[in-house]
Design an enzyme around this catalytic site. Structure first.
Site, PDB file in Angstrom:
ATOM      1  N   ASP A  14       0.922  -1.217   0.085  1.00  0.00           N
ATOM      2  CA  ASP A  14       0.046   0.204   0.019  1.00  0.00           C
ATOM      3  C   ASP A  14       1.195   1.326   0.052  1.00  0.00           C
ATOM      4  OD1 ASP A  14      -1.413   2.127   0.581  1.00  0.00           O
ATOM      5  OD2 ASP A  14      -2.787   0.960   2.155  1.00  0.00           O
ATOM      6  N   MET A  15       1.007   2.025  -1.157  1.00  0.00           N
ATOM      7  CA  MET A  15       1.850   3.050  -1.237  1.00  0.00           C
ATOM      8  C   MET A  15       0.660   4.458  -1.430  1.00  0.00           C
ATOM      9  SD  MET A  15       4.801   1.990  -1.253  1.00  0.00           S
ATOM     10  CE  MET A  15       5.784   3.504  -1.467  1.00  0.00           C
ATOM     11  N   GLU A  16       0.903   5.358  -0.486  1.00  0.00           N
ATOM     12  CA  GLU A  16       0.168   6.550  -0.569  1.00  0.00           C
ATOM     13  C   GLU A  16       0.701   7.400   0.532  1.00  0.00           C
ATOM     14  OE1 GLU A  16      -3.969   6.061   1.264  1.00  0.00           O
ATOM     15  OE2 GLU A  16      -3.340   3.866   1.607  1.00  0.00           O
ATOM     16  N   TRP A  17       0.474   8.877   0.180  1.00  0.00           N
ATOM     17  CA  TRP A  17       0.925   9.749   1.420  1.00  0.00           C
ATOM     18  C   TRP A  17       0.396   9.746   2.509  1.00  0.00           C
ATOM     19  CZ3 TRP A  17       5.313  10.636  -0.405  1.00  0.00           C
ATOM     20  CH2 TRP A  17       5.778  10.863  -1.579  1.00  0.00           C
TER      21      TRP A  17
END
Length: 266
Positions: A149-152
């Protein structure tokens, strides 16, 4: 007379057959269907007005859960149309979701295909995070591939770093390669529109994507970038789950879903 009776019984059996009788078997080889409800249309507490590409046009729907979804009634959720689940396992290099084991066990017991996911933390090296994920998520050949899971996370109380795009992609590569070697399955990447654009992930190919887009079809937000899963709402209402639920679709037909499961859950 016996021949007439036999013909009568064959005719009767043929009249009782359904399309479901001819559906592909589940990956385990049992007769349990992998899709309980085709193209379900869930309620939504904050629905989006879909001009085109409405999610209910897709045959296969699922959800994703973490500690915020406690004690899910998975048989009820499955019967309502939940055909898969993504389950949060870890975050960074030291956080483990306290409901992971319950969700992991109960989804399998209910016959819901599931995958574990890791929420990336930008203040811990990727290799350390991969080892933490491996330490907490068992190898289960029947599980779907693991998810990154890649998010800011601008609201993080401990880490609000925003590395440059090249660094982000390099860290992603490190995590993904370590995890793939351990589980023997190519991981899935989850991301949001802003993170995708900021880090030029249109150039980061070779992995299946799970894209978040709650205000338009992915083709409107991500262009022609391929995707395997689409998260279309975070405010859905799913029987068996309390509160607001994330709902996703598989990008393909039911037959394509059965094929994907056979290829990725063994």
């Amino acid at each position: 007379m016996r021949r007439l009776a036999a013909l009568f019984m064959l005719t009767l059996l043929g009249a009782c057959s359904t399309v479901d009788d001819l559906s592909p078997l589940s990956p385990s080889g049992s007769s349990s269907p992998t899709v309980a409800v085709r193209a379900p249309r869930f309620e939504d507490s904050k629905p989006h007005e879909w001009d085109s590409g409405a999610p209910w046009n897709y045959a296969v729907h699922g959800t994703d859960v973490s500690k915020y979804q406690t004690s899910v009634d998975w048989p009820t959720a499955k019967a309502s149309g939940i055909s898969f689940a993504f389950i949060k396992a870890t975050e960074g290099g030291d956080r483990f979701d306290e409901y992971f084991n319950e969700h992991w066990t109960h989804t399998k017991a209910a016959g819901v295909p599931r995958a574990a996911y890791h929420f990336f933390y930008f203040c811990t090296p990727a290799a350390q995070q991969a080892r933490w994920f491996i330490q907490n998520v068992p190898v289960d050949r029947s599980a779907m591939p693991p998810v990154l899971d890649m998010e800011w996370n601008p609201k993080s109380p401990t880490c609000r770093l925003r590395p440059d795009a090249a660094t982000v992609r390099a860290e992603m590569t490190t995590f993904l390669q370590i995890v793939e070697r351990h589980y023997g399955k190519k991981p899935i990447i989850y991301t949001s529109v802003d993170f995708f654009d900021d880090n030029q992930l249109s150039t980061f190919r070779g992995y299946p994507y799970w894209l978040r887009s709650v205000a338009g079809h992915p083709r409107e937000k991500y262009g022609s970038h391929p995707f395997t899963f689409w998260q279309y709402t975070g405010t859905g209402i799913v029987p068996g789950m309390t509160g607001k639920s994330d709902i996703n679709v598989f990008n393909g037909s039911e037959a394509a879903w059965n094929k994907w499961l056979r290829q990725n859950t063994r």
